[in-house]
Design a protein around this motif. Structure first.
Motif, short mmCIF file in Angstrom:
data_model
loop_
_atom_site.label_atom_id
_atom_site.label_comp_id
_atom_site.label_asym_id
_atom_site.label_seq_id
_atom_site.Cartn_x
_atom_site.Cartn_y
_atom_site.Cartn_z
N ASP A 1 62.69 74.40 17.55
CA ASP A 1 63.51 73.35 17.83
C ASP A 1 64.81 73.60 17.16
O ASP A 1 65.83 73.09 17.66
CB ASP A 1 62.75 72.14 17.43
CG ASP A 1 61.57 71.73 18.20
OD1 ASP A 1 61.60 72.39 19.29
OD2 ASP A 1 60.94 70.75 18.04
N VAL B 1 62.98 65.75 16.38
CA VAL B 1 61.78 66.68 16.01
C VAL B 1 60.76 65.82 15.36
O VAL B 1 61.00 65.24 14.11
CB VAL B 1 62.50 67.86 15.22
CG1 VAL B 1 61.03 68.82 14.75
CG2 VAL B 1 63.62 68.57 15.99
N LEU C 1 59.52 73.75 13.69
CA LEU C 1 61.04 73.84 13.20
C LEU C 1 61.73 74.98 13.50
O LEU C 1 62.99 75.03 13.81
CB LEU C 1 60.93 73.67 11.64
CG LEU C 1 60.51 72.18 10.99
CD1 LEU C 1 60.59 72.31 9.60
CD2 LEU C 1 61.65 71.33 11.66
N TYR D 1 71.92 68.44 11.43
CA TYR D 1 70.55 68.68 11.37
C TYR D 1 70.20 67.47 9.91
O TYR D 1 70.66 67.94 8.99
CB TYR D 1 69.99 69.89 10.85
CG TYR D 1 68.46 69.87 10.54
CD1 TYR D 1 67.62 68.91 10.94
CD2 TYR D 1 68.08 70.82 9.68
CE1 TYR D 1 66.31 68.79 10.45
CE2 TYR D 1 66.82 70.97 9.33
CZ TYR D 1 65.86 70.05 9.73
OH TYR D 1 64.57 70.10 9.23
N ALA E 1 67.03 65.47 8.09
CA ALA E 1 65.61 65.17 7.77
C ALA E 1 65.33 63.93 7.15
O ALA E 1 65.96 63.54 6.15
CB ALA E 1 65.08 66.48 7.04
N SER F 1 64.90 64.93 12.28
CA SER F 1 63.29 65.08 12.22
C SER F 1 62.80 64.00 11.23
O SER F 1 63.45 63.62 10.16
CB SER F 1 63.12 66.54 11.91
OG SER F 1 63.51 66.62 10.28
N GLU G 1 56.87 65.18 13.78
CA GLU G 1 55.65 65.93 13.38
C GLU G 1 54.49 65.64 14.40
O GLU G 1 54.14 64.65 14.84
CB GLU G 1 55.20 65.49 11.97
CG GLU G 1 54.16 66.41 11.51
CD GLU G 1 53.92 66.08 10.12
OE1 GLU G 1 53.32 66.77 9.52
OE2 GLU G 1 54.37 65.07 9.58
#
Length: 374
Positions: free
Chosen positions: A245, A206, A242, A179, A181, A258, A208
């Protein structure tokens, strides 16, 4: 999603530091062509077709988005970068690196510049033995036999010796992280980068859902009145998204990327909320933050204010056109303070102020390599 091709390459060297030559070639292929999935053992073989130093030979399996002709051009550039000197003399010669395309998917290609499968691969044990090691059951598309069977038919009598020297396989970001970000100021390009990485590495995105927030256009018209409902609605939405997902990984996509992280809520709230509102907001945030999965890597894209304003203007969202430079600077200062004080995250800052990674492949590859080698 870009189409992933599987290609098998043969690498050979008989000059200088042979192990280093092969490792450098592997690293450049990984950086510029695609992820290396398998590397054979290193085999020492006599020079083939001429008198020279013994060769080190290997085969590798590569997943690439490049089409065959572009792949070949990229490999020639890598050879040049590693100092290969080409001669007009006929026949085989010494070389510090030689990279050949053996197979490309199950395609048969006959063009002026490229022949695949390689026309001489079946005659060369220094190719077939390392290839069998990593692709024994792959079918040769012309002779319609497995590579292991093709090796048995090879009448090359050259002496091939396996060495105990090892090469390192570069680890792609899709294997290094579960993961990731990617954050940044308004207009920094985080969503564009997330989409590009997702497409290239078959990652679950992912993104926003800011476009669905009814308070956002109102906030830019009257910040004082709509700041608190805006930030609370964003916090609730980010938390739910979040949580949902990240709770389950896609069956075919075990890498998630993301374009925001929950801490974004706190950074923006510090800028937009009054003191009393922020204290209440912080209580809610702290409760939610405990439950959120932390990214394996948090990336902050730094973009200077002038470029941010240019990007905001280009994408043309009407409600963003009144954003002032001072507001963007406040947001950046919030991120800067977060970066200085946050110790629990694996955090990387990438300056993209002088890059155009959306339109310039070189800039995009540079960012991916910065992430990969971080």
């Amino acid at each position: 999603m870009k189409i992933q091709h599987i290609t098998y390459l043969s690498l050979g060297t008989n000059q200088g530091n042979k192990l280093e030559n092969l490792q450098n070639a592997i690293n450049l292929i990984d950086d510029n062509v695609g992820g290396i999935q398998k590397i054979s053992s290193i085999y020492k073989t006599p020079s083939w077709g001429f008198n020279g130093e013994d060769f080190f030979n290997i085969c590798i399996k590569v997943a690439t988005n490049l089409e065959p002709e572009i792949l070949m051009i990229s490999l020639l550039k890598i050879e040049d970068k590693l100092g290969r000197e080409r001669s007009s003399k006929e026949g085989y010669q010494d070389r510090n690196i030689d990279i050949d395309i053996l197979l490309f998917n199950d395609e048969i290609i006959f063009s002026k510049t490229l022949i695949v499968p390689h026309s001489k691969m079946l005659q060369r044990k220094f190719v077939m033995i390392p290839l069998v090691e990593i692709a024994a059951t792959v079918i040769h598309p012309i002779v319609k036999k497995q590579i292991s069977a093709c090796l048995q038919d090879c009448d090359d009598s050259s002496e091939i010796t396996i060495t105990d020297q090892k090469l390192q396989r570069p680890i792609p970001i899709s294997e290094k992280y579960n993961y990731m970000a990617i954050e940044g100021n308004i207009g920094a390009g985080k969503t564009s980068l997330v989409k590009m990485i997702s497409e290239e590495f078959n990652a679950k995105m992912v993104l926003e859902r800011f476009a669905d927030n009814p308070f956002l256009p109102k906030f830019y018209e009257d910040k004082e009145r709509y700041a608190f409902p805006l930030e609370m609605s964003f916090l609730a939405d980010r938390y739910q998204q979040l949580t949902d997902d990240l709770a389950q990984f896609d069956l075919f996509k075990n890498f998630i990327v993301s374009d925001y992280y929950i801490f974004k809520s706190l950074i923006f709230a510090q800028v937009t909320l009054q003191k009393e509102e922020y204290l209440l907001y912080r209580k809610m945030f702290d409760l939610m933050y405990k439950e959120i999965t932390k990214p394996d890597l948090y990336i902050y894209l730094y973009q200077d204010t002038e470029r941010l304003l240019e990007n905001i203007k280009k994408r043309g969202r009407e409600y963003e056109q009144k954003i002032e430079p001072n507001y963007l600077k406040q947001i950046h200062n919030g991120y800067k303070n977060f970066i200085k004080t946050e110790k629990s995250l694996n955090l990387q800052v990438i300056d993209v102020s002088k890059m155009d990674f959306v339109h310039n492949r070189v800039d995009y590859v540079k960012i991916v390599n910065l992430i990969k080698h971080f």
